[in-house]
Design a protein around this motif. Structure first.
Motif, mmCIF file in Angstrom:
data_model
loop_
_atom_site.group_PDB
_atom_site.id
_atom_site.type_symbol
_atom_site.label_atom_id
_atom_site.label_comp_id
_atom_site.label_asym_id
_atom_site.label_seq_id
_atom_site.Cartn_x
_atom_site.Cartn_y
_atom_site.Cartn_z
ATOM 1 N N PRO A 55 2.276 1.909 -3.073
ATOM 2 C CA PRO A 55 3.405 1.036 -3.390
ATOM 3 C C PRO A 55 2.908 -0.092 -4.278
ATOM 4 O O PRO A 55 1.817 -0.620 -4.056
ATOM 5 C CB PRO A 55 3.852 0.529 -2.015
ATOM 6 N N LEU A 56 3.681 -0.460 -5.266
ATOM 7 C CA LEU A 56 3.240 -1.514 -6.175
ATOM 8 C C LEU A 56 3.072 -2.839 -5.445
ATOM 9 O O LEU A 56 2.251 -3.675 -5.837
ATOM 10 C CB LEU A 56 4.237 -1.656 -7.327
ATOM 11 N N LEU A 57 3.814 -3.022 -4.361
ATOM 12 C CA LEU A 57 3.662 -4.200 -3.506
ATOM 13 C C LEU A 57 2.880 -3.822 -2.261
ATOM 14 O O LEU A 57 3.237 -2.871 -1.555
ATOM 15 C CB LEU A 57 5.038 -4.746 -3.105
ATOM 16 N N ALA A 279 2.138 -7.243 -12.266
ATOM 17 C CA ALA A 279 2.499 -5.828 -12.176
ATOM 18 C C ALA A 279 2.747 -5.206 -13.542
ATOM 19 O O ALA A 279 2.774 -3.979 -13.664
ATOM 20 C CB ALA A 279 3.731 -5.653 -11.298
ATOM 21 N N SER A 280 2.915 -6.031 -14.565
ATOM 22 C CA SER A 280 3.108 -5.514 -15.916
ATOM 23 C C SER A 280 1.804 -5.040 -16.547
ATOM 24 O O SER A 280 1.823 -4.403 -17.610
ATOM 25 C CB SER A 280 3.752 -6.587 -16.804
ATOM 26 N N LEU A 281 0.684 -5.341 -15.923
ATOM 27 C CA LEU A 281 -0.605 -4.855 -16.415
ATOM 28 C C LEU A 281 -0.749 -3.374 -16.077
ATOM 29 O O LEU A 281 -0.602 -2.980 -14.919
ATOM 30 C CB LEU A 281 -1.746 -5.650 -15.780
ATOM 31 N N PRO A 282 -1.038 -2.522 -17.051
ATOM 32 C CA PRO A 282 -1.014 -1.075 -16.810
ATOM 33 C C PRO A 282 -2.094 -0.561 -15.878
ATOM 34 O O PRO A 282 -1.923 0.503 -15.272
ATOM 35 C CB PRO A 282 -1.183 -0.487 -18.220
ATOM 36 N N ASN A 283 -3.196 -1.273 -15.709
ATOM 37 C CA ASN A 283 -4.269 -0.784 -14.840
ATOM 38 C C ASN A 283 -4.182 -1.361 -13.428
ATOM 39 O O ASN A 283 -5.091 -1.212 -12.627
ATOM 40 C CB ASN A 283 -5.644 -1.104 -15.439
ATOM 41 N N VAL A 284 -3.085 -2.028 -13.115
ATOM 42 C CA VAL A 284 -2.866 -2.542 -11.759
ATOM 43 C C VAL A 284 -2.113 -1.494 -10.948
ATOM 44 O O VAL A 284 -1.050 -1.024 -11.362
ATOM 45 C CB VAL A 284 -2.060 -3.861 -11.792
ATOM 46 N N ILE A 285 -2.658 -1.129 -9.794
ATOM 47 C CA ILE A 285 -2.018 -0.102 -8.968
ATOM 48 C C ILE A 285 -1.328 -0.678 -7.740
ATOM 49 O O ILE A 285 -0.499 -0.016 -7.123
ATOM 50 C CB ILE A 285 -3.024 0.979 -8.522
ATOM 51 N N CYS A 286 -1.657 -1.926 -7.365
ATOM 52 C CA CYS A 286 -1.026 -2.537 -6.203
ATOM 53 C C CYS A 286 -1.215 -4.046 -6.284
ATOM 54 O O CYS A 286 -2.275 -4.516 -6.710
ATOM 55 C CB CYS A 286 -1.633 -1.984 -4.904
ATOM 56 N N VAL A 287 -0.202 -4.796 -5.873
ATOM 57 C CA VAL A 287 -0.248 -6.257 -5.876
ATOM 58 C C VAL A 287 -0.083 -6.733 -4.438
ATOM 59 O O VAL A 287 0.954 -6.483 -3.811
ATOM 60 C CB VAL A 287 0.859 -6.857 -6.757
ATOM 61 N N LEU A 288 -1.089 -7.406 -3.914
ATOM 62 C CA LEU A 288 -1.043 -7.858 -2.528
ATOM 63 C C LEU A 288 -0.300 -9.184 -2.402
ATOM 64 O O LEU A 288 -0.449 -10.075 -3.238
ATOM 65 C CB LEU A 288 -2.462 -8.025 -1.974
ATOM 66 N N SER A 289 0.462 -9.292 -1.337
ATOM 67 C CA SER A 289 1.157 -10.541 -1.038
ATOM 68 C C SER A 289 1.030 -10.818 0.456
ATOM 69 O O SER A 289 1.314 -9.941 1.284
ATOM 70 C CB SER A 289 2.639 -10.446 -1.431
ATOM 71 N N GLY A 290 0.602 -12.038 0.795
ATOM 72 C CA GLY A 290 0.491 -12.430 2.195
ATOM 73 C C GLY A 290 1.812 -12.978 2.687
ATOM 74 O O GLY A 290 2.056 -14.185 2.641
ATOM 75 N N MET A 291 2.684 -12.132 3.182
ATOM 76 C CA MET A 291 4.060 -12.511 3.524
ATOM 77 C C MET A 291 4.173 -12.805 5.018
ATOM 78 O O MET A 291 3.900 -11.936 5.841
ATOM 79 C CB MET A 291 5.012 -11.388 3.113
#
Length: 413
Positions: A55-57, A279-291
């Motif tokens: 998941p991207l997130l 997330a607009s960077l093409p080599n990013v596969i997931c962005v972590l968020s401490g929710m």
């Protein structure tokens, strides 16, 4: 850096294109086309050349909801359940998070789901390891705490120049690869906090399945994140992003910066812009968020369900907002809490958080009240400049100097 320099250097679509071509030419892990791009469905990205999608997130377990000084398990469980239902099934924990209790929470929270239904990431605390035996003991304890027989993603945690020497001396890379062969780790990577030259040394030393980097639009030049991103992209190593909001800094901007963003997109929050940026960077596969709040989780899911990459004009808008925000003299603290406990009980992240909020809203009375309310007289004046914190801070903040500056400012009014 002034606005002209940032507008010249910031990552525009034109600058992204060569990196995207490079990814394709070198077999880098940016997965190509996103999966799940229809409205309301969380975007996923393919991992390398496998059938696995992430998941991207991703859900970072470093800042879980708390109650009475401990993890609020009931509130945390609701967040995990909502995330799983929405398709957010990547969970990232670590040995030191929440004083060692994050892994226990993760094990309990995910125990109600089939193991194959979620992706679990954990980290070997390199800074705490003195021998290979330490690594073996801690790894087995992590499996027990997380109630699992394997980790999908496993990282050598917070590598820098010093920790890299520990990795080599204790044979930790060979150890995690051995665990991989035994089926206890699926993919091996590392998280990183140091300069680009150190990253290049580590990234080229061994084959890596992925890397976790601190990337956001504030750090793209200030923290040299762009150089770091380009190094690993050229080597074909996919990126998982940490600190997309810079410890919450980019979720609450100055009034001038916020106005610039709101004029362009009235319904979007500053956090929306920051999440879309990385997330607009093409080599990013997931962005972590401490929710740690349900509204934050829902908002972040909305941003990525599906992702709409930033346009060229939106990047210029974001550059203008950043130029406005950088007029504020804040401390680049991400509230990771690695610097505490302090030997004299200075509440370092809380001091910096109160100070930064004061610099944004100008409310000195609220700032002073927050400092006065710290337990054990843990304000900036209590700092004795012992320097213990300097070795722990991944952001390389000169904490004693900043404490003296903040204490002096408190005395002025």
């Amino acid at each position: 850096m002034d606005r002209r320099d940032f507008l010249k250097c910031t990552l525009t679509l034109a600058a992204l294109a060569p990196l995207a071509r490079l990814t394709a030419q070198t077999g880098a892990a940016a997965a190509g086309a996103d999966a799940g791009t229809e409205s309301g469905k969380l975007t996923r990205r393919r991992f390398r050349d496998t059938d696995l999608t992430l998941p991207l997130l991703g859900f970072g377990m470093m800042r879980l909801p708390q109650k009475n000084g401990a993890i609020d398990s009931a509130a945390g469980q609701k967040l995990v359940d909502y995330a799983m239902k929405a398709g957010l099934n990547y969970f990232d924990t670590a040995w030191p998070y929440h004083g060692g209790r994050s892994e226990l929470f993760v094990g309990e929270a995910l125990s109600r789901y089939p193991r194959e239904s979620y992706l679990l990431a954990d980290k070997l605390p390199v800074r705490s390891i003195k021998s290979l035996q330490d690594a073996e003991r801690i790894f087995q304890e992590q499996l027990r705490k997380c109630r699992t027989g394997y980790f999908d993603f496993y990282l050598l945690h917070a590598l820098n120049r010093g920790n890299w020497e520990t990795v080599k001396r204790c044979g930790l890379y060979d150890f995690v690869r051995r665990m991989q062969k035994e089926g206890k780790i699926r993919y091996v990577g590392f998280s990183f906090h140091d300069s680009p030259d150190v990253l290049k040394t580590i990234a080229e030393a061994h084959p890596w399945d992925f890397v976790q980097l601190q990337i956001n639009y504030l750090d793209w030049h200030n923290y040299r994140s762009r150089e770091q991103y380009e190094i690993v992209t050229k080597l074909g190593i996919p990126v998982i992003v940490m600190e997309p909001l810079r410890g919450g800094t980019l979720a609450t901007l100055t009034s001038e910066a916020t106005k610039i963003l709101k004029t362009s997109a009235p319904d979007a929050s500053p956090a929306d812009w920051a999440f879309r940026y990385v997330a607009s960077l093409p080599n990013v596969i997931c962005v972590l968020s401490g929710m740690n709040r349900m509204d934050h989780l829902k908002e972040n899911l909305r941003v990525y369900s599906p992702l709409h990459p930033l346009s060229d004009s939106e990047r210029l808008t974001l550059a203008s907002a950043l130029a406005a925000y950088q007029k504020v003299d804040s401390v680049p603290c991400t509230a990771c809490n690695y610097c505490v406990p302090c030997p004299v009980e200075v509440a370092i992240p809380r001091v910096f958080g109160a100070y930064n909020q004061y610099k944004i809203d100008g409310n000195f009375a609220a700032f002073k009240k927050a400092i006065d309310a710290l337990p054990n007289e843990g304000g900036p004046a209590s700092c004795v400049s012992c320097g213990v914190c300097l070795k722990k801070c991944p952001q390389k903040i000169d904490i004693p100097t900043q404490m003296k500056r903040i204490a002096a400012e408190l005395k002025k009014k």
